[in-house]
Structures are given as structure tokens and as C-alpha cells.
Design a protein around this motif. Structure first.
Motif, PDB file in Angstrom:
ATOM      1  N   HIS A   6       5.569  11.732  -4.019  1.00 55.05           N
ATOM      2  CA  HIS A   6       5.278  11.051  -2.754  1.00 55.05           C
ATOM      3  C   HIS A   6       6.323   9.980  -2.442  1.00 55.05           C
ATOM      4  CE1 HIS A   6       1.514  12.604  -4.461  1.00 55.05           C
ATOM      5  NE2 HIS A   6       1.070  12.711  -3.220  1.00 55.05           N
ATOM      6  N   HIS A   7       7.513  10.097  -3.041  1.00 52.70           N
ATOM      7  CA  HIS A   7       8.501   9.031  -3.003  1.00 52.70           C
ATOM      8  C   HIS A   7       8.956   8.664  -1.591  1.00 52.70           C
ATOM      9  CE1 HIS A   7       8.748   9.760  -7.306  1.00 52.70           C
ATOM     10  NE2 HIS A   7       8.950  11.032  -7.054  1.00 52.70           N
ATOM     11  N   LYS A   8       9.030   9.643  -0.699  1.00 57.55           N
ATOM     12  CA  LYS A   8       9.571   9.366   0.635  1.00 57.55           C
ATOM     13  C   LYS A   8       8.695   8.430   1.462  1.00 57.55           C
ATOM     14  CE  LYS A   8      12.700  13.177   1.645  1.00 57.55           C
ATOM     15  NZ  LYS A   8      13.065  14.222   2.630  1.00 57.55           N
ATOM     16  N   ALA A   9       7.474   8.212   1.017  1.00 56.11           N
ATOM     17  CA  ALA A   9       6.596   7.303   1.756  1.00 56.11           C
ATOM     18  C   ALA A   9       7.229   5.918   1.885  1.00 56.11           C
ATOM     19  CB  ALA A   9       5.242   7.196   1.060  1.00 56.11           C
ATOM     20  N   GLU A  10       8.036   5.528   0.902  1.00 54.67           N
ATOM     21  CA  GLU A  10       8.670   4.208   0.957  1.00 54.67           C
ATOM     22  C   GLU A  10       9.633   4.103   2.139  1.00 54.67           C
ATOM     23  OE1 GLU A  10       9.860   1.845  -2.286  1.00 54.67           O
ATOM     24  OE2 GLU A  10       9.045   3.209  -3.786  1.00 54.67           O
ATOM     25  N   ALA A  45       9.790   1.330   5.247  1.00 52.12           N
ATOM     26  CA  ALA A  45      10.988   0.602   5.653  1.00 52.12           C
ATOM     27  C   ALA A  45      11.291   0.795   7.145  1.00 52.12           C
ATOM     28  CB  ALA A  45      12.174   1.055   4.806  1.00 52.12           C
ATOM     29  N   VAL A  46      11.104   2.027   7.642  1.00 53.68           N
ATOM     30  CA  VAL A  46      11.326   2.289   9.066  1.00 53.68           C
ATOM     31  C   VAL A  46      10.359   1.477   9.913  1.00 53.68           C
ATOM     32  CG1 VAL A  46      11.148   4.021  10.893  1.00 53.68           C
ATOM     33  CG2 VAL A  46      12.316   4.593   8.767  1.00 53.68           C
ATOM     34  N   LEU A  47       9.087   1.460   9.508  1.00 55.03           N
ATOM     35  CA  LEU A  47       8.083   0.703  10.257  1.00 55.03           C
ATOM     36  C   LEU A  47       8.403  -0.784  10.245  1.00 55.03           C
ATOM     37  CD1 LEU A  47       5.500   0.623  11.842  1.00 55.03           C
ATOM     38  CD2 LEU A  47       4.199   0.640   9.708  1.00 55.03           C
ATOM     39  N   ALA A  74      15.140  10.478  -2.844  1.00 55.87           N
ATOM     40  CA  ALA A  74      13.826  10.322  -2.226  1.00 55.87           C
ATOM     41  C   ALA A  74      13.167   9.123  -2.885  1.00 55.87           C
ATOM     42  CB  ALA A  74      12.974  11.571  -2.412  1.00 55.87           C
ATOM     43  N   GLY A  75      13.433   7.939  -2.343  1.00 57.54           N
ATOM     44  CA  GLY A  75      12.899   6.730  -2.946  1.00 57.54           C
ATOM     45  C   GLY A  75      13.477   6.519  -4.333  1.00 57.54           C
ATOM     46  N   ALA A  76      12.596   6.362  -5.319  1.00 54.41           N
ATOM     47  CA  ALA A  76      13.051   6.132  -6.686  1.00 54.41           C
ATOM     48  C   ALA A  76      13.523   7.409  -7.363  1.00 54.41           C
ATOM     49  CB  ALA A  76      11.919   5.500  -7.501  1.00 54.41           C
ATOM     50  N   PHE A  92       0.828  -1.215   0.000  1.00 57.42           N
ATOM     51  CA  PHE A  92       0.000   0.000   0.000  1.00 57.42           C
ATOM     52  C   PHE A  92       0.863   1.267   0.000  1.00 57.42           C
ATOM     53  CE2 PHE A  92      -3.055  -3.139   1.699  1.00 57.42           C
ATOM     54  CZ  PHE A  92      -4.077  -2.938   0.786  1.00 57.42           C
ATOM     55  N   VAL A  93       2.005   1.214   0.676  1.00 53.61           N
ATOM     56  CA  VAL A  93       2.884   2.389   0.680  1.00 53.61           C
ATOM     57  C   VAL A  93       3.496   2.606  -0.703  1.00 53.61           C
ATOM     58  CG1 VAL A  93       5.063   3.300   1.563  1.00 53.61           C
ATOM     59  CG2 VAL A  93       3.390   2.365   3.141  1.00 53.61           C
ATOM     60  N   ILE A  94       3.884   1.528  -1.371  1.00 55.02           N
ATOM     61  CA  ILE A  94       4.458   1.659  -2.716  1.00 55.02           C
ATOM     62  C   ILE A  94       3.424   2.234  -3.680  1.00 55.02           C
ATOM     63  CG2 ILE A  94       5.201   0.297  -4.718  1.00 55.02           C
ATOM     64  CD1 ILE A  94       6.846  -1.402  -2.776  1.00 55.02           C
TER      65      ILE A  94
END
Length: 304
Positions: A74-78, A82-84, A240-242, A57-59
Motif C-alpha cells: 500500500h506504499h503509494k498511499a503516501e 503528499a499531493v493533498l 513506491a513510497g518506502a 493516518f495515510v502512513i
């Protein structure tokens, strides 16, 4: 780019049923044997299930296009995913430690050890193949969530191998106390893996710069394709992510027409995209008279 997003999302989706299947196999192995070490391995797999849901869901959210509220995407959501996952890994390890310490006072002889170990071995092979795929895809498409999941599952494979070796020793020697001791070692290893996942992901949230070899490639591209300018400086990069963001200042003669400066910028953007596909490039053009202290900066010294 859309094809890349779809591939990453498909991989993340299929991680959910696979995580359920592996968890089921490991819990069956524990149920057959009563081994605390196998229980610890199974509990770690429950984290895989939760992490697979979160990652999917985050991806999906991270790959949404930029909007008015999130102009940079919204790339940083990944990284949050990972932290969670790292936090969940540590929590699972603490649960395992609790069970293992309690079992030290009353170690149990294993039931049906051969069948239980065989089932756990099958689960380990499945995890090994899947973790390799996640790491390859996550690296190729710069997906922190897939990479975190892949490295965690690979650590799960290492755990499973250690458990199998340890339980074989339990069967051979008859020392039941080796089972909870092995579970404690497994838990400590899981905590270490969780810490690595968390620390790597936090670096991404803190706008860590690109790797040294990538920065050198950017500098080389600027040096090769900046003809007509007087130099470039103040190179900044962040991941920031990808997505990769690159920005720098380009110094041009004070009398250079805007159109000519724009042509140089277009050339530089294309060159940087070739060395860092999908990067977002921002170039600030400044006339020679505004350059700090009036000192020209060689292009080869970009970022210095």
C-alpha cells in the motif's frame, strides 16, 4: 522493517499535537498585533495541522502488509497524502492573498508588535527543529509523506523569518502598508512551495525510476555477481513510497539446469538488497536461444 515502520508512524503521530501548538502560538501573535502578515503565517500553520492528521493516518495505511487486493503493498498511499498536502498549501495561499489584497486598501498600525513578534519567533524555532527531524527521518526511511511535511514546514520557517524581518521594518519605518505587501509575498512563496510538493509527489505516483547513482549501483551489483550467466538486460526500476522495485532479464546457457540458474538469481537478489535495502527484486530467466536477435548482452550494459 517493523522497527522502521513504527518509527515513521510515531514521528507522524507526534506531528499532530506539535502542529496544534505552533498554530496556537502564531494565532496568538496575530491576535496581539493585528498583523495581516502574521495572520498569513498562522493560516499556513492550519494547513500543517490538517496535513499532520492526514500524514499520520495515510502512513499507517501505507505500512499495512500486502494483501490479495494489493499484492505489491500500500506504499503509494503516501504520495496521495503528499499531493493533498500540496493542494492544501495552495488553497491556504489563495486565502492569504485575498486577505492581503483587502488589507492593502486599509493598512492598520500594529498593536504590541514586540510581544507578537517574540511569540512568532518561538513558533518558528520549534518548526525549524521539527522540520529538520522530519526531513532526516523521511529521507532515511524513504517516506514521501514525512518528506513532504518536512519540506512544507521548512518553507513555513522561511516564511516566518521573512515575516519577522518585514514586520521589524514596519515598526521601524511606520509604513503600515508594508504589512499586507509582505503578506502577498508570503502567499506567492507558499504557492511555489505547494507546487513543488505536488509535482514531486505526482512523479512518485507515475512510477518514477530510482536515481541515477542508485541505478549505477544496481548495474555494478549485477555485473559483479552474475558469474555463470551470459548477460542481463531490460533493467526496470520504480519507487513506491518506502518500497523499491527492481526487475530485469537474465540470459543463461540453454542447457543450464534450473537449480544452477536459481542459484545465480539468489546471489543477485542478495547483492541488490545490499545496495538497496528493502528492495523487491524480480528476475526473468531466459535461455540463450530466446534472447532477442540471438545477440548476447554484456552485464555491464544492463538497462541499456
Amino acid at each position: 522493517m517493523a522497527r522502521t515502520d513504527n518509527l515513521v508512524q510515531r514521528i507522524a503521530f507526534w506531528g499532530i499535537p506539535l502542529a496544534f501548538g505552533v498554530m496556537g502560538l502564531k494565532l496568538v501573535a496575530w491576535w496581539l498585533t493585528g498583523s495581516v502578515a502574521l495572520l498569513s503565517d498562522g493560516l499556513e500553520s492550519t494547513v500543517n495541522v490538517i496535513a499532520a492528521f492526514i500524514a499520520y493516518f495515510v502512513i499507517r495505511y501505507a505500512h499495512k502488509p500486502a494483501d490479495d487486493d494489493h499484492p505489491y503493498g500500500h506504499h503509494k498511499a503516501e504520495y496521495l497524502s503528499a499531493v493533498l498536502e500540496g493542494v492544501l498549501i495552495v488553497v491556504a495561499a489563495l486565502v492569504i492573498l485575498n486577505e492581503a489584497v483587502r488589507a492593502l486598501w486599509d493598512p492598520q498600525v500594529l498593536d504590541a508588535p514586540v510581544l507578537g513578534l517574540a511569540i512568532n519567533a518561538v513558533a518558528g524555532v520549534i518548526n525549524f527543529i521539527w522540520a529538520g527531524l522530519l526531513v532526516r527521518v523521511g529521507t532515511a526511511h524513504r517516506s514521501p509523506a514525512l518528506l513532504a511535511d518536512g519540506h512544507h514546514i521548512m518553507s513555513d520557517v522561511v516564511t516566518s523569518v521573512g515575516v519577522l524581518i518585514g514586520l521589524i521594518l514596519v515598526v521601524i519605518t511606520g509604513y503600515a502598508v508594508l504589512d499586507p505587501l509582505l503578506a502577498i509575498l508570503v502567499a506567492l512563496n507558499i504557492i511555489w512551495q505547494g507546487w513543488k510538493v505536488i509535482s514531486h509527489s505526482v512523479s512518485g505516483l507515475m512510477d518514477k525510476a530510482v536515481e541515477a547513482h542508485e541505478e549505477m549501483a544496481i548495474k555494478a551489483a549485477i555485473a559483479t555477481h552474475s558469474a555463470g550467466s551470459l548477460g542481463a538486460h531490460y533493467l526496470r526500476t520504480r519507487r513506491a513510497g518506502a518500497a523499491t522495485f527492481v526487475s530485469f532479464d537474465l540470459v543463461v546457457p540453454a542447457d543450464m539446469p534450473v537449480g544452477a540458474a536459481h542459484e545465480i538469481c539468489d546471489r543477485l537478489e542478495i547483492a541488490i538488497h545490499e545496495v538497496l535495502p528493502g528492495s523487491r527484486v524480480t528476475i526473468h530467466v531466459e535461455p540463450e536461444s530466446e534472447e532477442a536477435h540471438g545477440v548476447r548482452v554484456n552485464v555491464e550494459e544492463t538497462g541499456q
